[in-house]
Design a protein around this motif. Structure first.
Motif, short mmCIF file in Angstrom:
data_model
loop_
_atom_site.label_atom_id
_atom_site.label_comp_id
_atom_site.label_asym_id
_atom_site.label_seq_id
_atom_site.Cartn_x
_atom_site.Cartn_y
_atom_site.Cartn_z
N PHE A 103 0.82 -1.20 0.00
CA PHE A 103 0.00 0.00 0.00
C PHE A 103 0.86 1.26 0.00
N GLN A 104 1.90 1.27 0.83
CA GLN A 104 2.77 2.45 0.91
C GLN A 104 3.49 2.69 -0.42
N ALA A 105 3.90 1.63 -1.11
CA ALA A 105 4.57 1.79 -2.40
C ALA A 105 3.64 2.45 -3.41
N ASN A 106 2.34 2.13 -3.35
CA ASN A 106 1.37 2.75 -4.26
C ASN A 106 1.23 4.23 -3.97
N ILE A 107 1.24 4.60 -2.71
CA ILE A 107 1.16 6.01 -2.34
C ILE A 107 2.37 6.75 -2.86
N ILE A 108 3.54 6.16 -2.72
CA ILE A 108 4.77 6.78 -3.21
C ILE A 108 4.70 6.93 -4.73
N SER A 109 4.24 5.91 -5.43
CA SER A 109 4.14 5.97 -6.89
C SER A 109 3.17 7.06 -7.34
N VAL A 110 2.03 7.15 -6.68
CA VAL A 110 1.06 8.18 -7.03
C VAL A 110 1.65 9.56 -6.76
N SER A 111 2.38 9.67 -5.67
CA SER A 111 3.00 10.94 -5.32
C SER A 111 4.04 11.35 -6.38
N LEU A 112 4.84 10.40 -6.82
CA LEU A 112 5.85 10.69 -7.84
C LEU A 112 5.21 11.00 -9.19
N LEU A 113 4.15 10.29 -9.51
CA LEU A 113 3.42 10.56 -10.75
C LEU A 113 2.85 11.98 -10.71
N SER A 114 2.25 12.32 -9.58
CA SER A 114 1.68 13.66 -9.42
C SER A 114 2.77 14.73 -9.50
N SER A 115 3.91 14.47 -8.87
CA SER A 115 5.03 15.42 -8.92
C SER A 115 5.54 15.57 -10.35
N GLY A 116 5.59 14.46 -11.07
CA GLY A 116 6.02 14.52 -12.48
C GLY A 116 5.07 15.36 -13.31
N ALA A 117 3.78 15.22 -13.06
CA ALA A 117 2.80 16.02 -13.79
C ALA A 117 2.98 17.50 -13.45
N ARG A 118 3.27 17.79 -12.19
CA ARG A 118 3.52 19.19 -11.80
C ARG A 118 4.76 19.74 -12.49
N ASP A 119 5.80 18.92 -12.63
CA ASP A 119 7.01 19.36 -13.33
C ASP A 119 6.68 19.73 -14.78
N MET A 120 5.85 18.90 -15.41
CA MET A 120 5.47 19.17 -16.79
C MET A 120 4.66 20.47 -16.88
N PHE A 121 3.74 20.66 -15.95
CA PHE A 121 2.92 21.87 -15.95
C PHE A 121 3.77 23.11 -15.68
N ARG A 122 4.74 22.99 -14.78
CA ARG A 122 5.62 24.13 -14.48
C ARG A 122 6.42 24.53 -15.72
N ALA A 123 6.92 23.54 -16.46
CA ALA A 123 7.67 23.85 -17.69
C ALA A 123 6.75 24.53 -18.70
N TYR A 124 5.51 24.07 -18.78
CA TYR A 124 4.54 24.69 -19.70
C TYR A 124 4.27 26.14 -19.28
N GLN A 125 4.07 26.37 -17.99
CA GLN A 125 3.83 27.73 -17.50
C GLN A 125 5.03 28.63 -17.79
N ASP A 126 6.22 28.11 -17.56
CA ASP A 126 7.43 28.90 -17.83
C ASP A 126 7.55 29.22 -19.31
N MET A 127 7.22 28.26 -20.16
CA MET A 127 7.28 28.49 -21.60
C MET A 127 6.32 29.61 -22.00
N ARG A 128 5.12 29.57 -21.45
CA ARG A 128 4.14 30.62 -21.76
C ARG A 128 4.60 31.97 -21.23
N GLU A 129 5.14 31.98 -20.02
CA GLU A 129 5.61 33.23 -19.42
C GLU A 129 6.79 33.81 -20.19
N ALA A 130 7.74 32.94 -20.55
CA ALA A 130 8.94 33.41 -21.26
C ALA A 130 8.57 33.96 -22.63
N ASN A 131 7.64 33.28 -23.31
CA ASN A 131 7.21 33.70 -24.64
C ASN A 131 8.43 34.06 -25.50
N TYR A 132 9.38 33.14 -25.53
CA TYR A 132 10.68 33.39 -26.16
C TYR A 132 10.80 32.56 -27.43
#
Length: 106
Positions: A1-30
C-alpha cells in the motif's frame, strides 16, 4: 500500500514538473525556446523516478497527438518536439535545446 502512495506521489510530482515547464514556456514567450521547455519538463519529471517518467511520456504524447491534429504545425514539428521530450526523459541535459538569450530564470 505504501509503495502505491509513493508511486502516485511521484506521478503527481512529475505532472507538476510538466505543468511548471509549460507555465514557464508561456511566461517566457521566447522565440525558439519550445524544444528547451519540452526537454526540461520531461527531464524534471523523469528525475522523480518511473512514475514521473511515465507521467511525462503520457502528457507529452497526449499533447503532441492533440497538437498535430489541431494546430496545423505539422509532422516535422511534432517529431522535433518528441525528440526533445525523449531527450529530457532519458536524462539528457535540456540545455542542449536552450536558445541563446533565454533569461537565466528559466
Amino acid at each position: 500500500f505504501q509503495a502505491n502512495i509513493i508511486s502516485v506521489s511521484l506521478l503527481s510530482s512529475g505532472a507538476r514538473d510538466m505543468f511548471r515547464a509549460y507555465q514557464d514556456m508561456r511566461e517566457a514567450n521566447y522565440k525558439g525556446a519550445d524544444k528547451y521547455f519540452h526537454a526540461r519538463g520531461n527531464y524534471d519529471a523523469a528525475r522523480r523516478g518511473p512514475g514521473g517518467a511515465w507521467a511525462a511520456r503520457v502528457i507529452s504524447d497526449a499533447r503532441e497527438n492533440w497538437q498535430s491534429r489541431v494546430s496545423g504545425r505539422g509532422h516535422e514539428d511534432t517529431r522535433a518536439d518528441q525528440e526533445a521530450n525523449a531527450w529530457g526523459r532519458s536524462g539528457g541535459d535540456p540545455n542542449r535545446y536552450r536558445p541563446a538569450g533565454l533569461p537565466r530564470k528559466y
